[in-house]
Design a protein around this motif. Structure first.
Motif, PDB file in Angstrom:
ATOM      1  N   PRO A 122       0.814  -1.226   0.000  1.00 51.34           N
ATOM      2  CA  PRO A 122       0.000   0.000   0.000  1.00 51.34           C
ATOM      3  C   PRO A 122       0.844   1.271   0.000  1.00 51.34           C
ATOM      4  N   GLY A 123       2.164   1.139   0.218  1.00 49.46           N
ATOM      5  CA  GLY A 123       3.033   2.313   0.164  1.00 49.46           C
ATOM      6  C   GLY A 123       3.360   2.766  -1.241  1.00 49.46           C
ATOM      7  N   THR A 168      10.868  -4.256  -4.661  1.00 49.25           N
ATOM      8  CA  THR A 168      11.421  -2.904  -4.778  1.00 49.25           C
ATOM      9  C   THR A 168      10.312  -1.910  -5.119  1.00 49.25           C
ATOM     10  N   LEU A 169      10.267  -0.818  -4.398  1.00 44.99           N
ATOM     11  CA  LEU A 169       9.243   0.194  -4.631  1.00 44.99           C
ATOM     12  C   LEU A 169       9.766   1.414  -5.381  1.00 44.99           C
ATOM     13  N   ARG A 170      11.044   1.760  -5.167  1.00 46.17           N
ATOM     14  CA  ARG A 170      11.570   2.996  -5.732  1.00 46.17           C
ATOM     15  C   ARG A 170      12.943   2.770  -6.333  1.00 46.17           C
ATOM     16  N   ASP A 171      13.291   3.641  -7.283  1.00 43.05           N
ATOM     17  CA  ASP A 171      14.665   3.766  -7.739  1.00 43.05           C
ATOM     18  C   ASP A 171      15.055   5.230  -7.600  1.00 43.05           C
ATOM     19  N   PHE A 193       8.934   6.146  -7.782  1.00 44.15           N
ATOM     20  CA  PHE A 193       8.281   4.839  -7.712  1.00 44.15           C
ATOM     21  C   PHE A 193       8.451   4.094  -9.034  1.00 44.15           C
ATOM     22  N   VAL A 194       8.877   2.836  -8.949  1.00 42.51           N
ATOM     23  CA  VAL A 194       9.114   2.050 -10.160  1.00 42.51           C
ATOM     24  C   VAL A 194       7.801   1.497 -10.719  1.00 42.51           C
ATOM     25  N   ASP A 195       7.841   1.149 -11.994  1.00 40.14           N
ATOM     26  CA  ASP A 195       6.697   0.479 -12.626  1.00 40.14           C
ATOM     27  C   ASP A 195       7.094  -0.925 -13.063  1.00 40.14           C
TER      28      ASP A 195
END
Length: 344
Positions: free
Chosen positions: A232-233, A268-271, A275-277
């Motif tokens: 949910p983040g 992984t949520l971010r780079d 936010f990554v897709d």
């Protein structure tokens, strides 16, 4: 003529790709450029284990391509600027009333809405070039569209996105009816399932504004693989909740409610950009296999392979690191385009 785009699971003659060339997409530093070349090459070699690969190569990259690709991959020399073959290349179709006839839809390609950074005019010629090379009948279209913006089941159903085909930067005078009529004429789609939007990162400056091929695909008639973001983040947690709810209200060309199979995102949520897709939906089905995106998350990558092999019985899933591709705006499906096999 009754053109129909076959499902990706239908037998392939070959897969088409375009070799990278220097420019904004490839990267500014030598290390970034080498990473890009290596990523495209790795995908080509993975596909070539299952079926022939033909690569369009810019004259400036002739020697590098020959060295990196080797002799097992056909190389076709032609001017290249962008190298996302799914989007600027032809969409292949067949005519069930004329067995053995191959068609190639030449959409209008304007670099995903003609952003200032995009270089696309050379690669926009590839559909016509490839059609001539393979002896396909050209199906010319005035619709601004990209291959990554559609997915079909081969039986009349197409997935599309409101923010792509109805994007005013692409088709300022289009409405649903006009888009659907053109998709019926060119790829034989009798039922369009409209997604309201795409993933969050895809609306950044270098995004496509909502391509469906990182969101959902129809693995077989009546069954849909859907990107899932369980955390949910990540903003795509809510985005996918809305997309799923919309899909659940719609039916395919045969009047069926679609069975939805979740493809969970890696952890992984971010780079460095946000936010990554990262999405396992962006895979390529090949003869006897599935070329799956990998994201350096061993557990999630393995789980995705299991889901994909279950979704495509009899095919072996192979993972290729797709992080360098996603960092440049797409994935494995985005840089490849299958040419269906037809009786000659």
């Amino acid at each position: 003529m009754a053109w129909r785009m076959p499902a990706e699971t239908a037998p392939h003659e070959r897969t088409w790709m375009a070799f990278p060339r220097e420019g904004i997409t490839l990267g500014e530093s030598a290390a970034e450029r080498e990473e890009g070349y290596a990523a495209w090459t790795a995908v080509a070699h993975a596909v070539a284990e299952f079926e022939p690969v033909a690569m369009v190569v810019d004259p400036s990259e002739r020697e590098r391509a020959a060295r990196m690709l080797g002799t097992g991959i056909q190389q076709v020399e032609a001017p290249v600027d962008e190298f996302w073959m799914r989007d600027h290349g032809p969409t292949f179709v067949v005519d069930d009333e004329r067995p053995g006839v191959l068609g190639a839809v030449d959409w209008v390609f304007n670099g995903w809405g003609a952003p200032e950074w995009s270089e696309w005019r050379k690669s926009a010629e590839h559909a016509r070039l490839i059609a001539e090379l393979v002896g396909a009948e050209l199906v010319s279209s005035l619709l601004v569209n990209e291959g990554g913006g559609i997915h079909v089941d081969g039986e009349g159903t197409v997935l599309v996105t409101e923010t792509v085909q109805l994007d005013p930067r692409r088709n300022p005078y289009a409405d649903r009816a006009r888009v659907e009529a053109e998709l019926a004429r060119t790829i034989g789609a009798t039922t369009a399932i409209w997604l309201p939007r795409g993933l969050t990162r895809d609306y950044d400056e270098f995004g496509t504004n909502g391509h469906v091929d990182i969101v959902a695909t129809i693995s077989s008639p009546g069954r849909l693989l859907l990107h899932a973001q369980p955390d949910p983040g990540h903003p795509d947690h809510e985005v996918m909740r809305g997309i799923r709810a919309e899909i659940e209200t719609q039916t395919d060309a045969s009047g069926r409610r679609l069975e939805i199979v979740d493809l969970p995102a890696p952890s992984t949520l971010r780079d460095d950009e946000g936010f990554v897709d990262w999405s396992y939906v962006n895979h390529l089905v090949v003869n006897g296999g599935v070329i799956a995106c990998g994201f350096g998350d061993e557990r999630a990558d393995a789980a995705a392979r299991e889901i994909l092999e279950a979704a495509y019985p009899g095919r072996r899933a192979v993972t290729v690191d797709a992080r360098p591709l996603f960092a440049r705006g797409g994935g494995i499906h985005c840089i490849t385009q299958q040419q269906p096999a037809v009786a000659r």
